[in-house]
Motif scaffolding. Sequence first.
Motif, mmCIF file in Angstrom:
data_model
loop_
_atom_site.group_PDB
_atom_site.id
_atom_site.type_symbol
_atom_site.label_atom_id
_atom_site.label_comp_id
_atom_site.label_asym_id
_atom_site.label_seq_id
_atom_site.Cartn_x
_atom_site.Cartn_y
_atom_site.Cartn_z
ATOM 1 N N LEU A 70 -2.236 3.443 -49.957
ATOM 2 C CA LEU A 70 -2.236 4.415 -51.056
ATOM 3 C C LEU A 70 -1.060 4.181 -52.000
ATOM 4 N N LEU A 71 -1.382 4.174 -53.273
ATOM 5 C CA LEU A 71 -0.353 4.012 -54.315
ATOM 6 C C LEU A 71 0.521 5.257 -54.383
ATOM 7 N N GLU A 72 -0.111 6.400 -54.175
ATOM 8 C CA GLU A 72 0.579 7.688 -54.116
ATOM 9 C C GLU A 72 -0.346 8.631 -53.381
ATOM 10 N N TRP A 73 0.219 9.711 -52.838
ATOM 11 C CA TRP A 73 -0.641 10.748 -52.262
ATOM 12 C C TRP A 73 0.106 12.063 -52.239
ATOM 13 N N ALA A 74 -0.651 13.168 -52.143
ATOM 14 C CA ALA A 74 -0.041 14.494 -52.157
ATOM 15 C C ALA A 74 -0.949 15.488 -51.448
ATOM 16 N N VAL A 75 -0.315 16.592 -51.043
ATOM 17 C CA VAL A 75 -1.083 17.731 -50.511
ATOM 18 C C VAL A 75 -1.282 18.701 -51.660
ATOM 19 N N PHE A 76 -2.530 19.060 -51.917
ATOM 20 C CA PHE A 76 -2.830 20.027 -52.984
ATOM 21 C C PHE A 76 -3.738 21.112 -52.408
ATOM 22 N N ALA A 77 -3.292 22.355 -52.494
ATOM 23 C CA ALA A 77 -4.080 23.512 -52.032
ATOM 24 C C ALA A 77 -4.672 23.261 -50.637
ATOM 25 N N GLY A 78 -3.848 22.702 -49.756
ATOM 26 C CA GLY A 78 -4.248 22.574 -48.353
ATOM 27 C C GLY A 78 -5.001 21.304 -47.997
ATOM 28 N N ASN A 79 -5.287 20.456 -48.963
ATOM 29 C CA ASN A 79 -5.957 19.187 -48.679
ATOM 30 C C ASN A 79 -5.120 18.022 -49.173
ATOM 31 N N ARG A 80 -5.363 16.837 -48.562
ATOM 32 C CA ARG A 80 -4.631 15.644 -49.011
ATOM 33 C C ARG A 80 -5.507 14.805 -49.956
ATOM 34 N N TYR A 81 -4.841 14.218 -50.946
ATOM 35 C CA TYR A 81 -5.499 13.391 -51.956
ATOM 36 C C TYR A 81 -4.634 12.155 -52.179
ATOM 37 N N GLY A 82 -5.242 10.972 -52.326
ATOM 38 C CA GLY A 82 -4.442 9.789 -52.588
ATOM 39 C C GLY A 82 -5.211 8.730 -53.357
ATOM 40 N N THR A 83 -4.448 7.891 -54.067
ATOM 41 C CA THR A 83 -5.029 6.830 -54.898
ATOM 42 C C THR A 83 -5.038 5.511 -54.134
ATOM 43 N N PRO A 84 -6.222 4.926 -53.864
ATOM 44 C CA PRO A 84 -6.263 3.609 -53.224
ATOM 45 C C PRO A 84 -5.556 2.566 -54.091
ATOM 46 N N ARG A 85 -4.635 1.848 -53.476
ATOM 47 C CA ARG A 85 -3.767 0.936 -54.223
ATOM 48 C C ARG A 85 -4.500 -0.310 -54.747
ATOM 49 N N GLN A 86 -5.357 -0.893 -53.873
ATOM 50 C CA GLN A 86 -5.882 -2.229 -54.183
ATOM 51 C C GLN A 86 -6.724 -2.277 -55.456
ATOM 52 N N ALA A 87 -7.634 -1.311 -55.596
ATOM 53 C CA ALA A 87 -8.529 -1.333 -56.764
ATOM 54 C C ALA A 87 -7.725 -1.215 -58.058
ATOM 55 N N VAL A 88 -6.686 -0.376 -58.020
ATOM 56 C CA VAL A 88 -5.836 -0.204 -59.202
ATOM 57 C C VAL A 88 -5.112 -1.514 -59.503
ATOM 58 N N GLN A 89 -4.546 -2.119 -58.463
ATOM 59 C CA GLN A 89 -3.779 -3.352 -58.651
ATOM 60 C C GLN A 89 -4.664 -4.472 -59.199
ATOM 61 N N ASP A 90 -5.892 -4.576 -58.665
ATOM 62 C CA ASP A 90 -6.820 -5.613 -59.135
ATOM 63 C C ASP A 90 -7.087 -5.470 -60.636
ATOM 64 N N ARG A 91 -7.323 -4.227 -61.068
ATOM 65 C CA ARG A 91 -7.571 -3.990 -62.499
ATOM 66 C C ARG A 91 -6.352 -4.358 -63.340
ATOM 67 N N LEU A 92 -5.193 -3.894 -62.893
ATOM 68 C CA LEU A 92 -3.976 -4.167 -63.672
ATOM 69 C C LEU A 92 -3.708 -5.664 -63.733
ATOM 70 N N ASP A 93 -3.962 -6.374 -62.620
ATOM 71 C CA ASP A 93 -3.754 -7.822 -62.591
ATOM 72 C C ASP A 93 -4.651 -8.529 -63.614
ATOM 73 N N ARG A 94 -5.822 -7.916 -63.875
ATOM 74 C CA ARG A 94 -6.735 -8.512 -64.863
ATOM 75 C C ARG A 94 -6.431 -8.024 -66.275
ATOM 76 N N GLY A 95 -5.409 -7.174 -66.410
ATOM 77 C CA GLY A 95 -5.040 -6.672 -67.737
ATOM 78 C C GLY A 95 -5.979 -5.600 -68.247
#
Length: 185
Positions: A70-95
Amino acid sequence: MSERPRLTVLSGPSGVGKSTVVAHMRKMHPEVWLSVSATTRHPRPGEKDGVQYHFVDNDQFDKLIANGELLEWAVFAGNRYGTPRQAVQDRLDRGEPVLLEIDLQGARQVRESMPEAQLVFLAPPSWDELVRRLTGRGTEPQHVIDQRLDAAKVELAAETEFDTTLVNTSVEQVAAELLALLGVV
Ligand SMILES: Nc1nc2c(ncn2[C@@H]2O[C@H](COP(=O)(O)OP(=O)(O)O)[C@@H](O)[C@H]2O)c(=O)[nH]1
Ligand SMILES: Nc1ncnc2c1ncn2[C@@H]1O[C@H](COP(=O)(O)OP(=O)(O)O)[C@@H](O)[C@H]1O
């Protein structure tokens, strides 16, 4: 080459209209890519695994954290949420531009790890309108609405931490403004 930051974070209180604005934007520009988060929250009626979220249980979420997925994650209103790192990195690597729709705590983590990201805050026209939208959506029981409104007070107080504020009066207008910030139009 464009100077525009390629990672954009959209945050704002629950019920302000983030999903509505993003959906409108992607209807007009299907090429806009939005990261699909993992969450331990239960799906709402109509939500599909892998579309709005990757719906996972607590053990699966623990593993995502432990494996550094996870690129980042947080607890919001009693549940956890997070951003999968790889898909984001792949996009950024492709510009290619990346859009994250995440909460304030997540936005702060992104600011730390990727200072070049642009942070956009979606604000309601008024507090009463925010309450109307969150209640009117009809997806949460009253005690969850109250939890989310408590979080909203903290989020609204942090607006100045963001690079840009967009006020969600008109979905069409905000979608157009966000497209411009993403560098799509
Ligand atoms: N930090 C973080 N927040 C997220 C992520 N995904 C969604 N959120 C935020 O979690 C909060 C609750 O999301 P959700 O339960 O879908 O409710 P909604 O935003 O009111 O429709 C919102 O502020 C989302 O922006 C994520 O991957 N990381
Ligand atoms: N500009 C707007 N004017 C009026 N209602 C809106 C507007 N934007 C969103 N809504 C409504 O507000 C409610 C919450 O929107 P939603 O996109 O689910 O918020 P969020 O994703 O920020 O939690 C929905 O019922 C939606 O139809």
